[in-house]
Design a protein around this motif. Sequence first.
Motif, PDB file in Angstrom:
ATOM      1  N   PRO A   7      36.328  76.447  13.378  1.00 42.73           N
ATOM      2  CA  PRO A   7      37.531  77.011  12.751  1.00 42.73           C
ATOM      3  C   PRO A   7      37.420  77.182  11.229  1.00 42.73           C
ATOM      4  O   PRO A   7      37.978  78.118  10.675  1.00 42.73           O
ATOM      5  CB  PRO A   7      38.632  76.011  13.115  1.00 42.73           C
ATOM      6  N   GLU A   8      36.683  76.302  10.560  1.00 44.61           N
ATOM      7  CA  GLU A   8      36.573  76.399   9.104  1.00 44.61           C
ATOM      8  C   GLU A   8      35.515  77.422   8.709  1.00 44.61           C
ATOM      9  O   GLU A   8      34.352  77.284   9.085  1.00 44.61           O
ATOM     10  CB  GLU A   8      36.225  75.044   8.503  1.00 44.61           C
ATOM     11  N   THR A   9      35.917  78.428   7.956  1.00 46.67           N
ATOM     12  CA  THR A   9      35.006  79.504   7.557  1.00 46.67           C
ATOM     13  C   THR A   9      33.783  78.969   6.832  1.00 46.67           C
ATOM     14  O   THR A   9      32.659  79.414   7.076  1.00 46.67           O
ATOM     15  CB  THR A   9      35.748  80.537   6.674  1.00 46.67           C
ATOM     16  N   TYR A  10      33.970  78.005   5.944  1.00 47.21           N
ATOM     17  CA  TYR A  10      32.859  77.454   5.169  1.00 47.21           C
ATOM     18  C   TYR A  10      31.778  76.866   6.081  1.00 47.21           C
ATOM     19  O   TYR A  10      30.599  77.143   5.925  1.00 47.21           O
ATOM     20  CB  TYR A  10      33.381  76.389   4.192  1.00 47.21           C
ATOM     21  N   LYS A  40      30.058  79.625   8.141  1.00 49.76           N
ATOM     22  CA  LYS A  40      29.061  80.319   7.317  1.00 49.76           C
ATOM     23  C   LYS A  40      27.769  79.508   7.248  1.00 49.76           C
ATOM     24  O   LYS A  40      26.671  80.050   7.382  1.00 49.76           O
ATOM     25  CB  LYS A  40      29.588  80.522   5.880  1.00 49.76           C
ATOM     26  N   PHE A  41      27.923  78.191   7.054  1.00 48.01           N
ATOM     27  CA  PHE A  41      26.765  77.311   6.970  1.00 48.01           C
ATOM     28  C   PHE A  41      25.947  77.347   8.265  1.00 48.01           C
ATOM     29  O   PHE A  41      24.728  77.501   8.234  1.00 48.01           O
ATOM     30  CB  PHE A  41      27.199  75.871   6.658  1.00 48.01           C
ATOM     31  N   LYS A  42      26.634  77.231   9.404  1.00 53.54           N
ATOM     32  CA  LYS A  42      25.950  77.225  10.708  1.00 53.54           C
ATOM     33  C   LYS A  42      25.220  78.546  10.968  1.00 53.54           C
ATOM     34  O   LYS A  42      24.086  78.558  11.429  1.00 53.54           O
ATOM     35  CB  LYS A  42      26.938  76.941  11.844  1.00 53.54           C
ATOM     36  N   VAL A  43      25.888  79.648  10.690  1.00 48.58           N
ATOM     37  CA  VAL A  43      25.287  80.967  10.914  1.00 48.58           C
ATOM     38  C   VAL A  43      24.102  81.163   9.967  1.00 48.58           C
ATOM     39  O   VAL A  43      23.043  81.667  10.369  1.00 48.58           O
ATOM     40  CB  VAL A  43      26.338  82.095  10.777  1.00 48.58           C
ATOM     41  N   THR A  44      24.257  80.724   8.723  1.00 48.03           N
ATOM     42  CA  THR A  44      23.163  80.825   7.741  1.00 48.03           C
ATOM     43  C   THR A  44      21.959  80.026   8.224  1.00 48.03           C
ATOM     44  O   THR A  44      20.828  80.524   8.205  1.00 48.03           O
ATOM     45  CB  THR A  44      23.619  80.316   6.351  1.00 48.03           C
TER      46      THR A  44
END
Length: 171
Positions: free
Chosen positions: A135-138, A141-145
């Motif tokens: 749910p948290e965008t931050y 982003k980290f996981k996808v990165t």
Amino acid sequence: MSSWGKYKPNESGKNSWSQEEAFEKLTTFCAYQERCPWEVRRKLYEKGIKDEPAEKIISELIAEEFVNEERYARSFARGKFRLKKWGRNRIRMELKMREISEDLIRKGMTEIDPEEYYDTLLSQTEKKWETTSEPETYKKKFKVTQYLMSKGFEMDLVKEAIEGLISDQSQ
């Protein structure tokens, strides 16, 4: 004649090959798909052939065009990018591990079209973004990165792709 026939077990218990047999079998091994000397050396080692005899067989395979490092580097880069969706960093690392020279790695990388590369990165980014439940965008982003970096995509391109995706979604 022993019950092993032409084969004799090596230290690991696997069957080993004679020199002639090794050359014959490796021509098939190399004709089936592109191979580099490192892969052929590993196969020979598995079958109990090492050092000078192995290098002699590899030299013969190179002389008869069964093994060609440039052709291998190009094929490897093209295949891993198109089929496994690997990025340049991962492909470069894997080729280095196989003892391919920097010059041939550069030639192999020319097989990857920059536009197709970026399109692949974008589609991989979208796909991973959709399947990551965070749910948290931050954190998302980290996981996808992390995922895209592990596939070998460059950090600056990954950041650009993720930022583009987020800005598209917020509009």
